[in-house]
Design a protein around this motif. Structure first.
Motif, PDB file in Angstrom:
ATOM      1  N   THR A 160      -2.221   6.839   7.377  1.00  5.02           N
ATOM      2  CA  THR A 160      -1.704   5.648   8.078  1.00  5.02           C
ATOM      3  C   THR A 160      -1.323   6.004   9.512  1.00  5.02           C
ATOM      4  O   THR A 160      -1.659   5.276  10.458  1.00  5.02           O
ATOM      5  CB  THR A 160      -0.481   5.092   7.324  1.00  5.02           C
ATOM      6  OG1 THR A 160      -0.861   4.861   5.978  1.00  5.02           O
ATOM      7  CG2 THR A 160       0.021   3.787   7.934  1.00  5.02           C
TER       8      THR A 160
ATOM      9  N   ASP B  78      -2.933  -0.420  -6.323  1.00  3.06           N
ATOM     10  CA  ASP B  78      -4.353  -0.518  -5.934  1.00  3.06           C
ATOM     11  C   ASP B  78      -5.143  -1.309  -6.974  1.00  3.06           C
ATOM     12  O   ASP B  78      -5.987  -2.144  -6.633  1.00  3.06           O
ATOM     13  CB  ASP B  78      -4.968   0.878  -5.765  1.00  3.06           C
ATOM     14  CG  ASP B  78      -4.535   1.527  -4.451  1.00  3.06           C
ATOM     15  OD1 ASP B  78      -3.951   0.816  -3.600  1.00  3.06           O
ATOM     16  OD2 ASP B  78      -4.768   2.744  -4.286  1.00  3.06           O
TER      17      ASP B  78
ATOM     18  N   ASN C 184      -0.863   9.819   2.135  1.00  2.00           N
ATOM     19  CA  ASN C 184      -1.027   8.413   2.540  1.00  2.00           C
ATOM     20  C   ASN C 184      -0.439   8.175   3.921  1.00  2.00           C
ATOM     21  O   ASN C 184      -1.027   7.500   4.765  1.00  2.00           O
ATOM     22  CB  ASN C 184      -0.326   7.463   1.556  1.00  2.00           C
ATOM     23  CG  ASN C 184      -1.037   7.384   0.232  1.00  2.00           C
ATOM     24  OD1 ASN C 184      -1.921   8.196  -0.040  1.00  2.00           O
ATOM     25  ND2 ASN C 184      -0.656   6.434  -0.593  1.00  2.00           N
TER      26      ASN C 184
ATOM     27  N   CYS D 187       0.840  -1.199   0.000  1.00  2.00           N
ATOM     28  CA  CYS D 187       0.000   0.000   0.000  1.00  2.00           C
ATOM     29  C   CYS D 187       0.876   1.250   0.000  1.00  2.00           C
ATOM     30  O   CYS D 187       0.389   2.369   0.073  1.00  2.00           O
ATOM     31  CB  CYS D 187      -0.920   0.001   1.219  1.00  2.00           C
ATOM     32  SG  CYS D 187      -0.019   0.024   2.773  1.00  2.00           S
TER      33      CYS D 187
ATOM     34  N   VAL E  61       1.687   2.261  -5.078  1.00  2.00           N
ATOM     35  CA  VAL E  61       0.366   2.723  -5.525  1.00  2.00           C
ATOM     36  C   VAL E  61       0.506   3.586  -6.783  1.00  2.00           C
ATOM     37  O   VAL E  61      -0.304   3.509  -7.706  1.00  2.00           O
ATOM     38  CB  VAL E  61      -0.337   3.495  -4.374  1.00  2.00           C
ATOM     39  CG1 VAL E  61      -1.587   4.217  -4.864  1.00  2.00           C
ATOM     40  CG2 VAL E  61      -0.685   2.528  -3.232  1.00  2.00           C
TER      41      VAL E  61
ATOM     42  N   ARG F 172      -2.389  -5.726   2.660  1.00  2.00           N
ATOM     43  CA  ARG F 172      -1.700  -4.578   2.066  1.00  2.00           C
ATOM     44  C   ARG F 172      -0.509  -4.256   2.969  1.00  2.00           C
ATOM     45  O   ARG F 172      -0.656  -3.696   4.044  1.00  2.00           O
ATOM     46  CB  ARG F 172      -2.645  -3.364   1.954  1.00  2.00           C
ATOM     47  CG  ARG F 172      -3.875  -3.608   1.104  1.00  2.00           C
ATOM     48  CD  ARG F 172      -3.586  -3.994  -0.329  1.00  2.00           C
ATOM     49  NE  ARG F 172      -2.794  -3.054  -1.092  1.00  2.00           N
ATOM     50  CZ  ARG F 172      -3.285  -2.055  -1.821  1.00  2.00           C
ATOM     51  NH1 ARG F 172      -4.589  -1.857  -1.866  1.00  2.00           N
ATOM     52  NH2 ARG F 172      -2.480  -1.265  -2.511  1.00  2.00           N
TER      53      ARG F 172
END
Ligand SMILES: Cc1cc2nc3c(=O)[nH]c(=O)nc-3n(C[C@H](O)[C@H](O)[C@H](O)COP(=O)(O)O)c2cc1C
Ligand code: SF4
Length: 530
Positions: free
Chosen positions: A232, A19, A228, A9, A14, A40
């Motif tokens: 996370t 994805d 991202n 991920c 990505v 992921r």
């Protein structure tokens, strides 16, 4: 038993379709009614193979890559769930030489675990460092970090133990831990990778830092270009709170540690620790005078540890295995491992964690496979936009803070940007000065004015106007910027400029380029007719 399939991920994976690959795999699982769990994971750091898909088999994890969504049905048909061969088959992941020949301490879990599974984190040694820290006095924690020889990975290489001791020795009742996740250096991504691939290791490192110096609150200052990582980290922090690893009673220790993430607004200078603190306080990101050091008067005027992501993410393994274990890696005063980030014109771009001492040549050729273009290598910039340009003849320099300083270079955050023989170093020198002019915070004159004048002077040199005098003027200007700038942006930008002149003088001695041709077809007016 269900088969585990891993699709990263990580933002790099990505960006090249991970994805879509994960969706295609999920469709195949559903249509074939296969007993598969799709995880992921973070990236293994072999970017030329991304999206790198792995399957857990009795032999170990088997890798396939680079996988596209279109190739997924074929992978299922050829029996990839049993780890069978296919044209994208790469064998056992751990046996891929790029990965096999590394010493992954800080990145031990990255790409292996599910980044947001606390149980997976703990099953792979997570929170063992904190468990040990809880049983130690603050002094003993700081001592362990000092013993390890850990030096800040943000660029300056300052000993982390000394910084922590300074904060520990202050008597304020409110102290802070600030993680510098601004990661603005060209060619660097180690911070991002760990935040996306193993966020709990950073949370654990910051919590240990809090216990060591007596800080109950921490902030991660994150680069705005990392959405991202932001998501996370936020989720990982929520999980850590819900499981009692953050909050009023961290892991039953009776000690508090709160943690939050703040997003920057996209300024390189906000990676400098005092600008970062200004920005974190909601002000314009401008350098503060030092002293006082942030360790004495930092965030909101309180004693503050400011450390880079990798420095903090390395603390858990130091506490878990002991400072002496970590210190045994490396050379000279550069102890432990360096996270080398191979980028630019390189065949195998990616992350190499290796003990200090590997040469630049080994990093670029043994791991990176040479240039991507296949043309001869001409220059390498190590240490971000303020780092020197090294020619081929300096490639045998070991990756070590002191060895690089001896050659008028710096390791910085470990970014290695490779250029082939099509590069023009006079233009790279101009780029460095222009970067400084654009990113200058404007607080001091040598940098604010000097960088703009520097661009003009380099333009004249390129245009062959009074070249000898302008080269002298540039040398003079670089000296003023080095000696008179308030922070390392203006103070170090002469590194790339002067190294370009020193090592590649022929690029500053070319005939003037012809003036740009303006044909009627190139004008704004004529374009508007088409
Ligand atoms: C212009 C400039 C940009 C910087 N950018 C970063 C950065 O993006 N990340 C970082 O960790 N340190 C950066 N630094 C270094 C920080 O000021 C500081 O030394 C570091 O965060 C301290 O952490 P460490 O001891 O763990 O390296 C930068 C310094 C300067 C002068
Ligand atoms: S050197 Fe540049 S960035 Fe640093 S304080 Fe001076 S003007 Fe600001």
């Amino acid at each position: 038993m269900s088969v585990k399939v891993y699709v990263p991920c990580d933002a790099a994976a990505v960006s090249v379709g991970a994805d879509a690959v994960a969706r295609a795999i999920a469709e195949q699982i559903a249509s074939r009614r296969a007993d598969v769990s799709l995880v992921r994971n973070g990236s293994r750091g072999m970017f030329w193979l991304e999206p790198l898909v792995e399957v857990e088999t009795p032999r170990g994890r088997v890798a396939y890559g680079p996988v596209s969504a279109d190739s997924v049905p074929g992978l299922f048909d050829s029996g990839f769930l049993e780890g069978k061969t296919h044209k994208l088959y790469l064998g056992l992941t751990e046996e891929i030489p790029f990965l096999k020949n590394q010493e992954r301490l800080t990145f031990a879990r990255c790409g292996i675990t599910d980044p947001l599974s606390l149980s997976d984190y703990m099953a792979h040694g997570g929170y063992r460092g904190l468990e040990k820290a809880i049983k130690l006095t603050p002094e003993a924690i700081v001592e362990e970090v000092s013993t390890s020889g850990l030096r800040g990975r943000g660029g300056a290489g300052f000993p982390t133990g000394i910084k922590w001791r300074t904060v520990l020795n202050t008597s304020d009742d409110q102290k802070y831990i600030v993680c510098n996740a601004d990661e603005g250096d060209s060619g660097t991504y180690a911070d991002r990778m760990i935040m996306e691939g193993d966020p709990f290791v950073l949370i654990e490192g910051m919590t240990i830092a809090g216990m060591a110096v007596g800080a109950t609150s921490g902030y991660i200052y994150l680069r705005s270009e990392y959405p991202n990582a932001f998501r996370t980290l936020q989720r990982a922090i929520e999980i850590a709170y819900s499981k009692g690893y953050l909050g009023a009673d961290v892991a039953g220790s009776g000690k508090r540690f709160d943690l939050d993430v703040r997003m920057g607004a996209g300024a390189y200078i906000c990676g400098e620790e005092t600008s970062l603190l200004e920005s974190l306080e909601g002000k314009r990101g401008q350098i503060r005078f030092k002293p006082p050091l942030p360790a004495i008067k930092g965030l909101f005027g309180k004693p503050t540890v400011v450390n880079n992501v990798i420095s903090l993410a390395t603390v858990p393994i130091i506490l878990d295995k002991g400072g002496a274990y970590y210190r045994d890696f490396g050379m000279g005063k550069s102890r432990g491992t360096l996270t080398i980030q191979l980028a630019g014109n390189i065949k195998h771009g990616g992350l190499v964690e290796k003990a200090f001492g590997l040469t630049l040549r080994q990093a670029i050729y043994d791991y990176g496979g040479g240039t991507f273009s296949g043309r001869p290598l001409r220059a390498v910039q190590v240490g971000g936009p303020l780092g020197a340009y090294f020619p081929e003849s300096l490639l045998d320099t070991p990756l070590d803070y002191e060895a690089f300083a001896e050659k008028k270079g710096m390791l910085g955050h470990g970014g290695v940007v490779v250029f082939d023989d099509t590069v023009d170093l006079a233009h790279q020198a101009r780029f460095a000065m222009e970067f400084c002019a654009v990113e200058s915070c404007g607080k001091c004159t040598p940098c604010r004015i000097g960088s703009t004048r520097g661009v003009e002077v380099i333009d004249k040199i390129i245009a062959n106007q009074d070249r000898t005098q302008n080269l002298e003027l540039l040398a003079d200007l670089c000296e003023v910027m080095t000696d008179g700038s308030l922070c390392a942006l203006g103070g170090l930008i002469p590194f790339p400029v002067q190294s370009a002149i020193r090592h590649f003088p022929e690029d500053f001695d070319k005939p003037a380029p012809p003036p740009p041709v303006t044909s009627p077809g190139n004008t704004q007016e004529s374009r508007s007719w088409t």
